[in-house]
Design an enzyme around this catalytic site. Structure first.
Site, PDB file in Angstrom:
ATOM      1  N   GLU A  38       0.837  -1.204   0.000  1.00  0.00           N
ATOM      2  CA  GLU A  38       0.000   0.000   0.000  1.00  0.00           C
ATOM      3  C   GLU A  38       0.870   1.251   0.000  1.00  0.00           C
ATOM      4  O   GLU A  38       1.847   1.339   0.746  1.00  0.00           O
ATOM      5  CB  GLU A  38      -0.898  -0.018   1.243  1.00  0.00           C
ATOM      6  N   THR A  40       2.816   2.063  -2.225  1.00  0.00           N
ATOM      7  CA  THR A  40       4.117   1.743  -2.820  1.00  0.00           C
ATOM      8  C   THR A  40       4.125   2.005  -4.321  1.00  0.00           C
ATOM      9  O   THR A  40       5.190   2.172  -4.904  1.00  0.00           O
ATOM     10  CB  THR A  40       4.458   0.250  -2.592  1.00  0.00           C
ATOM     11  N   GLY A 125     -15.988   4.850  -3.466  1.00  0.00           N
ATOM     12  CA  GLY A 125     -15.286   5.504  -2.365  1.00  0.00           C
ATOM     13  C   GLY A 125     -14.858   4.558  -1.269  1.00  0.00           C
ATOM     14  O   GLY A 125     -14.511   4.974  -0.168  1.00  0.00           O
ATOM     15  N   LEU A 128     -11.981   0.275  -3.424  1.00  0.00           N
ATOM     16  CA  LEU A 128     -12.019  -0.916  -4.282  1.00  0.00           C
ATOM     17  C   LEU A 128     -11.919  -0.541  -5.762  1.00  0.00           C
ATOM     18  O   LEU A 128     -12.234  -1.342  -6.638  1.00  0.00           O
ATOM     19  CB  LEU A 128     -13.295  -1.722  -4.012  1.00  0.00           C
ATOM     20  N   SER A 129     -11.467   0.683  -6.029  1.00  0.00           N
ATOM     21  CA  SER A 129     -11.169   1.130  -7.392  1.00  0.00           C
ATOM     22  C   SER A 129     -12.376   1.155  -8.315  1.00  0.00           C
ATOM     23  O   SER A 129     -12.320   0.706  -9.461  1.00  0.00           O
ATOM     24  CB  SER A 129     -10.067   0.269  -8.023  1.00  0.00           C
ATOM     25  N   SER A 130     -13.459   1.736  -7.811  1.00  0.00           N
ATOM     26  CA  SER A 130     -14.632   1.878  -8.680  1.00  0.00           C
ATOM     27  C   SER A 130     -14.315   2.786  -9.868  1.00  0.00           C
ATOM     28  O   SER A 130     -14.827   2.562 -10.969  1.00  0.00           O
ATOM     29  CB  SER A 130     -15.808   2.434  -7.881  1.00  0.00           C
ATOM     30  N   ASP A 175      -4.268   0.569  -9.520  1.00  0.00           N
ATOM     31  CA  ASP A 175      -5.686   0.272  -9.708  1.00  0.00           C
ATOM     32  C   ASP A 175      -5.995  -0.045 -11.168  1.00  0.00           C
ATOM     33  O   ASP A 175      -6.727  -0.985 -11.475  1.00  0.00           O
ATOM     34  CB  ASP A 175      -6.553   1.454  -9.252  1.00  0.00           C
ATOM     35  N   TYR A 224      -3.295  12.391   0.339  1.00  0.00           N
ATOM     36  CA  TYR A 224      -2.579  11.522  -0.614  1.00  0.00           C
ATOM     37  C   TYR A 224      -1.442  12.300  -1.274  1.00  0.00           C
ATOM     38  O   TYR A 224      -0.303  11.822  -1.342  1.00  0.00           O
ATOM     39  CB  TYR A 224      -3.581  11.036  -1.664  1.00  0.00           C
TER      40      TYR A 224
HETATM   41  C1  GLA Z   1      -5.174   4.641  -4.343  1.00  0.00           C
HETATM   42  C2  GLA Z   1      -4.413   4.994  -5.600  1.00  0.00           C
HETATM   43  C3  GLA Z   1      -3.395   3.892  -5.933  1.00  0.00           C
HETATM   44  C4  GLA Z   1      -2.521   3.583  -4.722  1.00  0.00           C
HETATM   45  C5  GLA Z   1      -3.369   3.374  -3.476  1.00  0.00           C
HETATM   46  C6  GLA Z   1      -2.546   3.221  -2.226  1.00  0.00           C
HETATM   47  O1  GLA Z   1      -5.953   3.490  -4.560  1.00  0.00           O
HETATM   48  O2  GLA Z   1      -5.300   5.129  -6.698  1.00  0.00           O
HETATM   49  O3  GLA Z   1      -2.620   4.288  -7.043  1.00  0.00           O
HETATM   50  O4  GLA Z   1      -1.572   4.592  -4.521  1.00  0.00           O
HETATM   51  O5  GLA Z   1      -4.281   4.432  -3.268  1.00  0.00           O
HETATM   52  O6  GLA Z   1      -1.783   2.044  -2.272  1.00  0.00           O
END
Ligand code: GLA
Length: 383
Positions: A38, A40, A125, A128-130, A175, A224
């Site tokens: 995470e 990284t 949100g 889980l990369s929606s 993601d 972030y």
């Molecule tokens: C989000 C970002 C990813 C990654 C993660 C943390 O999901 O979209 O690129 O940096 O946070 O690991």
């Protein structure tokens, strides 16, 4: 428990209602859960995500006038625009569609107009990369309409560019790579510098259980970006392009020269890279106990050194670790709310979920959800 809704059927029915007849093609792209690795990816490091059996779906039929009409089924909203006049001032979900089309054109993919219906069962949100799922499903459909070959890692880059340069979110590549390149019954060990992927089998005797805290991330963009800047400052201090290039011995020798915050941020990234490589090895060897211990160490590092966990995430992880069959658990995704992930022995999944839900509900005022996930394939045309 929380069976995925039949999104495919919703999309097909909504297409017939809105536009009449059948779509020319149907694409799907999954969300992802990150098992370990995470914060990284933007340090050129290693991540170990898997595609999940929750996805964005897009049914499309080409038009000859260059118009795109897209109905977002989950929001009950329609947008229309000219594919040759994309508009950077548009915000919200339409920005993800237009940004992806813009990045595709920048990559030399010819665009046509289309009528389309979009729906997704990836929780928004939640970490889980929606949004990556939406970008990749748009890319998959548009590339098919263009008759161009599908190059998954290249399209992950295109989707990342849409998010970085159009939507304005400075995310890394994890993601989009996971949504584009995931493989059924596997996790993917991704080298975020070379984009090399090593698929690691995820046997059916363990389950990745996603534990949604019911909290949604706030202020995540600014936090972030701040973490990214701190990591870049640490890399500059060590005189390397990215923290990926610093090993633990080098770090330990000079750590005292760094200020406290930078030291902790760098320590997380450097130790997390090592943990991720070790976790891939452990998973391959079927050593779930070791894999679980690495997940627990990852959570502690994200909580104490990287400072992106929350009381809700900490409570969820504590509940998971107390529940039957749990090898390990950690927060997943960017943090500041959203989900944890636990590695659980398949035969204990039901008892595990029941106990975690009761434990978390007793400790926290939020409504949790549990998603038992199977590793699924990346973006594809659905047959
Ligand atoms: C989000 C970002 C990813 C990654 C993660 C943390 O999901 O979209 O690129 O940096 O946070 O690991």
């Amino acid at each position: 428990m929380n069976q995925p809704t039949p999104v495919r059927e919703h999309v097909m029915a909504a297409f017939a209602r809105r536009f009449g007849g059948e779509p020319a093609l149907l694409a799907r792209a999954p969300g992802r859960v990150n098992l370990i690795g995470e914060h990284t990816d933007y340090n050129d490091g290693f991540v170990l995500p898997m595609g999940i059996d929750r996805a964005a779906w897009l049914a499309v039929r080409p038009r000859s006038d260059g118009r795109v009409r897209i109905y977002a089924h989950d929001l009950d909203e329609e947008a229309a625009f000219d594919v040759n006049a994309l508009d950077r001032t548009q915000r919200g979900w339409v920005a993800y569609i237009q940004g992806t089309l813009w990045a595709l054109r920048e990559a030399g993919i010819p665009l046509v107009g289309w009528d389309g219906v979009l729906a997704s069962d990836v929780p928004r949100g939640a970490g889980l990369s929606s949004s990556a799922a939406v970008e990749l499903v748009v890319a998959r459909a548009a590339v098919a309409l263009a008759g161009a070959p599908w190059d998954a890692p290249r399209m992950a880059r295109v989707a990342q560019r849409a998010e970085n340069e159009w939507v304005g979110m400075a995310c890394g590549i994890m993601d989009q790579m996971a949504s584009a390149c995931a493989r059924r019954d596997h996790a993917l060990l991704l080298d975020c510098r070379s984009l090399d992927i090593t698929y690691v089998p995820l046997p059916r005797d363990v389950a990745a259980v996603v534990l949604d805290t019911g909290t949604r991330r706030g202020l995540v963009d600014s936090a972030y970006n701040e973490r990214r800047a701190q990591c870049e400052a640490a890399a500059a201090f060590f005189g390397v392009p990215a923290l990926r290039d610093v090993d633990e011995a080098t770090f330990n020798a000079r750590a005292h020269e760094l200020d406290e915050t930078t030291r902790r941020r760098a320590r997380h990234v450097i130790t997390e890279n090592a943990r991720t490589l070790a976790a891939a090895e452990a998973l391959r060897a079927g050593d779930y106990t070791r894999m679980g211990a690495l997940m627990v160490a990852s959570h502690a590092s994200l909580r104490d050194d990287f400072e992106v966990s929350t009381p809700a995430l900490d409570a969820m992880v504590a509940c998971a670790l107390d529940a039957p069959g749990c090898y390990g658990a950690r927060m997943t995704g960017a943090g500041f709310g959203g989900c944890a992930v636990a590695l659980v022995a398949a035969e204990h999944v039901d008892a595990f979920c029941e106990q975690v839900l009761a434990c978390y509900t007793a400790r926290m005022p939020h409504t949790p959800q549990v998603y038992v996930c199977h590793a699924e394939d990346g973006a594809a045309i659905a047959t």
